[in-house]
Design a protein around this motif. Structure first.
Motif, PDB file in Angstrom:
ATOM      1  N   MET A  33       4.577   2.468   7.894  1.00 30.50           N
ATOM      2  CA  MET A  33       5.372   1.817   6.846  1.00 30.50           C
ATOM      3  C   MET A  33       5.664   0.391   7.270  1.00 30.50           C
ATOM      4  O   MET A  33       6.749   0.080   7.734  1.00 30.50           O
ATOM      5  N   PRO A  34       4.722  -0.538   7.116  1.00 30.13           N
ATOM      6  CA  PRO A  34       4.915  -1.892   7.618  1.00 30.13           C
ATOM      7  C   PRO A  34       5.881  -2.685   6.754  1.00 30.13           C
ATOM      8  O   PRO A  34       5.730  -2.785   5.552  1.00 30.13           O
ATOM      9  N   MET A  35       6.858  -3.167   7.322  1.00 32.18           N
ATOM     10  CA  MET A  35       7.636  -4.328   6.953  1.00 32.18           C
ATOM     11  C   MET A  35       8.195  -4.430   5.561  1.00 32.18           C
ATOM     12  O   MET A  35       7.947  -5.396   4.879  1.00 32.18           O
ATOM     13  N   GLU A 223      -3.718  14.002   3.211  1.00 28.56           N
ATOM     14  CA  GLU A 223      -4.855  13.165   3.576  1.00 28.56           C
ATOM     15  C   GLU A 223      -5.107  12.047   2.568  1.00 28.56           C
ATOM     16  O   GLU A 223      -6.117  11.352   2.673  1.00 28.56           O
ATOM     17  N   GLY A 224      -4.229  11.889   1.587  1.00 24.59           N
ATOM     18  CA  GLY A 224      -4.379  10.802   0.633  1.00 24.59           C
ATOM     19  C   GLY A 224      -5.275  11.120  -0.547  1.00 24.59           C
ATOM     20  O   GLY A 224      -5.801  10.197  -1.184  1.00 24.59           O
ATOM     21  N   GLN A 225      -5.449  12.403  -0.870  1.00 24.83           N
ATOM     22  CA  GLN A 225      -6.261  12.795  -2.016  1.00 24.83           C
ATOM     23  C   GLN A 225      -5.362  13.234  -3.163  1.00 24.83           C
ATOM     24  O   GLN A 225      -4.319  13.852  -2.947  1.00 24.83           O
ATOM     25  N   ASP A 246      -3.897   4.081   1.124  1.00 25.43           N
ATOM     26  CA  ASP A 246      -2.855   4.636   1.990  1.00 25.43           C
ATOM     27  C   ASP A 246      -2.759   6.131   1.709  1.00 25.43           C
ATOM     28  O   ASP A 246      -3.125   6.593   0.624  1.00 25.43           O
ATOM     29  N   ARG A 247      -2.260   6.872   2.676  1.00 29.29           N
ATOM     30  CA  ARG A 247      -2.111   8.311   2.477  1.00 29.29           C
ATOM     31  C   ARG A 247      -0.867   8.665   1.682  1.00 29.29           C
ATOM     32  O   ARG A 247      -0.758   9.776   1.150  1.00 29.29           O
ATOM     33  N   ASN A 248       0.073   7.731   1.625  1.00 32.17           N
ATOM     34  CA  ASN A 248       1.325   7.986   0.918  1.00 32.17           C
ATOM     35  C   ASN A 248       1.358   7.159  -0.365  1.00 32.17           C
ATOM     36  O   ASN A 248       1.262   5.927  -0.332  1.00 32.17           O
ATOM     37  N   PHE A 249       1.498   7.832  -1.481  1.00 37.78           N
ATOM     38  CA  PHE A 249       1.613   7.164  -2.769  1.00 37.78           C
ATOM     39  C   PHE A 249       2.387   8.072  -3.714  1.00 37.78           C
ATOM     40  O   PHE A 249       2.557   9.271  -3.461  1.00 37.78           O
ATOM     41  N   VAL A 263       1.241   2.581  -4.829  1.00 36.07           N
ATOM     42  CA  VAL A 263       1.074   2.537  -3.370  1.00 36.07           C
ATOM     43  C   VAL A 263       2.114   1.558  -2.835  1.00 36.07           C
ATOM     44  O   VAL A 263       1.888   0.340  -2.824  1.00 36.07           O
ATOM     45  N   PRO A 264       3.289   2.032  -2.403  1.00 41.83           N
ATOM     46  CA  PRO A 264       4.373   1.119  -1.999  1.00 41.83           C
ATOM     47  C   PRO A 264       4.006   0.207  -0.830  1.00 41.83           C
ATOM     48  O   PRO A 264       4.411  -0.957  -0.809  1.00 41.83           O
ATOM     49  N   VAL A 265       3.279   0.725   0.154  1.00 41.07           N
ATOM     50  CA  VAL A 265       2.974  -0.076   1.337  1.00 41.07           C
ATOM     51  C   VAL A 265       2.161  -1.312   0.976  1.00 41.07           C
ATOM     52  O   VAL A 265       2.395  -2.402   1.488  1.00 41.07           O
ATOM     53  N   ARG A 266       1.212  -1.159   0.080  1.00 42.53           N
ATOM     54  CA  ARG A 266       0.360  -2.282  -0.322  1.00 42.53           C
ATOM     55  C   ARG A 266       0.837  -2.950  -1.609  1.00 42.53           C
ATOM     56  O   ARG A 266       0.194  -3.898  -2.074  1.00 42.53           O
TER      57      ARG A 266
END
Length: 656
Positions: A33-35, A223-225, A246-249, A263-266
């Motif tokens: 979970m970057p930044m 696994e992000g599917q 990302d695997r989390n969405f 996709v929160p991270v991106r």
């Protein structure tokens, strides 16, 4: 001081004011979970003191009756839109405040408490009968061995879908009977679907999301599917792999033929086609406040989500972007999701003005840090048109009235506040010289007419149905010709099938091979063509010049032979039904005694009859006469004319 618990390792600092209590929380640098510095604000609608104790409310559910349903500790509350408590129900288990109660239809609500699922019958509230029933999980005092990730309810089929960690997805009828269950790996025709990279540790990881229009369930794995299943079965319709992002969405059903993946991270928002799972469009948004951020989809098909950069990002069904902000976004943030208005067309959003905000971008990731909230700006707008129907600063007239209600006994964050705004249905606007001035009037309804859940679903589902049948629109003439051609082909096929069935059913033809049968028909057809050419040539000669007896006999014999071939080539004869027609007309040539005749059509289109009379001395005379009348008269008239001609011919011969 009131501090909300953090879901991860967070360094917190509490700041108390007369109206706000803010916890500034920041996540340390991490790989997964970057930044994104999470901002968690807690609004207390009463003055806080060190000795005060306030209960935290769960995520809210806005019911069709205009009430807001929330739980706290071991109680379920039903609030009116003005903040007063309508009723309170004690439950035996501590509810999960991270999950909102779920509307189950027919006066039912489902909620998760201590990894159990409770079913609450709202129509029994206020009576001596029990209103809460244990729907899933062990009874009181028994050990819980499973962890419930989330649930969803289909009001159409009265089915409850439960995702249990490391066990799979389970479908139950509303009366508790298990329909089916499925895991993230399904073997079909010797091949497995899902979790291709890691079968051992793969499991469903998200709350099941239901598309009420298409009757589909969407759920993701570790696994992000992303999976799409039918609510009536346990087979996958399609699987899409988003692990490259990302695997989390998070997943949001549009109920309009589209599915939205965030996709929160991106900081990405994707729109998928619900029938195939293909990505229709992908757009970038501002940094999000938390990993479970989800957008809201209105009845116009617009999808909206707020960002820490202070903007509300709204996308049309085709991916066109509109960015909304009521103020300069330098010191504003939006940290909670928007709520739909009761009409389904407008959304409520909250912008927080901070004393200071710093944004930093490193590659694809953004970091937002802020401190000391000053004021909240609440806005009601229609993304499709950009029209702003209402706006108010917090504290304001509405929030002040809520602070004097029963809601003041609890910690209320922005999400709870927006839920009460969405349920109020008592706001309208008037224009003044200095802009929009909110008016609170109990007698005046909302500017947009409120609709029921069924009406809003019907409006959004119609968008998907229109798109689905659009492939049949176009040139109506071409479509009509195609349907005519299709019907003709179908009729021919039906005739062929009937012919084949009748052919093989005849005992007369069962002993013959199909090859010999077809060869015989081919030879008969060739012979008939040869006879036709010969007869035509003889008829031409007979018309132009007098024909002798030999030519006449030859014509008669060939005519009989051709008649026999035509009978053999007929359908009835080929199928073994060689029966003569009792009403068939007599066929020329005619022969009476020593007189022979032959009829045919002359070169000028007239019916020609040629007679040949044989005398005792073997001398013969031939004559022919043209007839202007058709040969298709009655047999009696034909015979009468023939007899008269014969008598005339005989008298002329005797006189000579």
């Amino acid at each position: 001081m009131a501090v909300t618990p953090a879901a991860t390792s967070i360094v917190s600092m509490a700041v108390t004011s007369s109206f706000f209590s803010c916890v500034l929380s920041s996540l340390p640098m991490a790989v997964t979970m970057p930044m994104i510095h999470l901002l968690i604000f807690v609004f207390a609608l009463a003055t806080l003191s060190p000795s005060s104790a306030y209960d935290r409310l769960s995520k809210p559910l806005v019911g069709d009756d205009g009430r807001i349903y929330v739980c706290s500790n071991k109680k379920l509350f039903a609030f009116e839109s003005n903040g007063s408590i309508s009723w309170t129900m004690h439950i035996d288990y501590k509810c999960n405040v991270a999950v909102a109660p779920v509307h189950g239809g027919f006066g039912k609500i489902y909620l998760i408490a201590d990894n159990r699922i409770l079913m609450v019958k709202l129509e029994n509230s206020g009576t001596s009968e029990p209103v809460a029933e244990l729907f899933f999980g062990p009874g009181p005092g028994q050990q819980v061995e499973t962890e419930i990730i989330g649930l969803s309810v289909s009001t159409v089929t009265s089915t409850v879908f439960i995702n249990i960690k490391n066990r799979g997805l389970f479908a139950y009828k509303s009366h508790g009977r298990l329909l089916w269950s499925i895991g993230p790996v399904l073997y079909k025709f010797g091949y497995h679907q899902g979790c291709r990279k890691n079968i051992t540790d793969c499991s469903f990881a998200s709350v099941p999301v239901l598309d009420q229009c298409e009757g589909s369930i969407y759920i993701s794995n570790t696994e992000g599917q992303l999976y799409c299943l039918s609510i009536r079965g346990r087979h996958f319709r399609w699987i899409q792999d988003f692990s490259y992002l990302d695997r989390n969405f998070t997943i949001t059903a549009g109920n309009n033929g589209r599915l939205y993946v965030t996709v929160p991270v991106r900081a990405l928002l994707l729109a998928l086609d619900v029938f195939s799972g293909n990505v229709l469009w992908q757009r970038s948004i501002g940094p999000l406040s938390k990993a479970d951020s989800v957008p809201v989809v209105d009845s116009n098909g617009w999808v909206s989500i707020g960002s820490l950069d202070g903007f509300l990002y709204s996308f049309s069904p085709t991916g066109d972007l509109k960015k909304f902000s009521r103020r300069n976004t330098d010191n504003y943030v939006i940290q909670v999701g928007s709520f739909l208005d009761c009409s389904g067309f407008a959304v409520y959003t909250s912008q927080i003005e901070m004393e200071g905000k710093v944004s930093h971008t490193a590659g694809e990731f953004a970091t937002v840090s802020a401190i000391r909230p000053k004021v909240a700006l609440l806005t009601m707008l229609v993304p499709a048109t950009g029209s702003i129907y209402w706006s108010e600063n917090n504290p304001g007239q509405l929030t002040t009235s809520l602070s004097k209600s029963d809601l003041s006994q609890f910690l209320v964050d922005e999400e709870i506040l927006l839920a009460f705004l969405a349920a109020s249905m008592q706001l309208f606007e008037r224009k003044c010289a200095d802009g929009l001035v909110p008016i609170y009037n109990a007698e005046t309804g909302n500017l947009l007419q409120c609709r029921t859940t069924g009406q809003k679903l019907a409006s959004s589902c119609s968008q998907a149905r229109t798109k689905l049948v659009s492939i049949y629109t176009g040139n109506e003439r071409v479509i009509a010709l195609f349907l005519l051609f299709e019907s003709t082909v179908l009729a021919i096929l039906i005739g062929l099938v009937r012919f084949c069935c009748s052919f093989w059913a005849k005992k007369k033809l069962q002993d013959q091979g199909l090859g010999s049968f077809l060869a015989k028909r081919c030879s008969l057809q060739l012979k008939k063509k040869a006879l036709d050419r010969t007869i035509t040539e003889l008829e031409r000669k007979a018309t132009e010049e007098a024909a002798d007896r030999e030519v006449l006999d030859k014509l008669v014999d060939m005519s009989k032979e051709r008649e026999g071939i035509q009978r053999k080539l007929s359908t009835t004869y080929s199928l073994g039904r060689d029966k003569s027609d009792s009403h068939a007309r007599s066929i020329l040539p005619l022969q009476t005694g020593k007189t022979k005749s032959y009829s045919f059509q002359g070169t000028r289109g007239k019916n020609m009859t040629m007679f040949h009379t044989m005398s005792d001395t073997s001398s013969s005379e031939s004559s022919y006469e043209g007839e202007t009348s058709m040969l298709g008269n009655k047999d009696s008239s034909t015979k009468a004319k023939t007899k008269a001609l014969m008598m005339e011919d005989s008298s002329s011969s005797s006189s000579s």
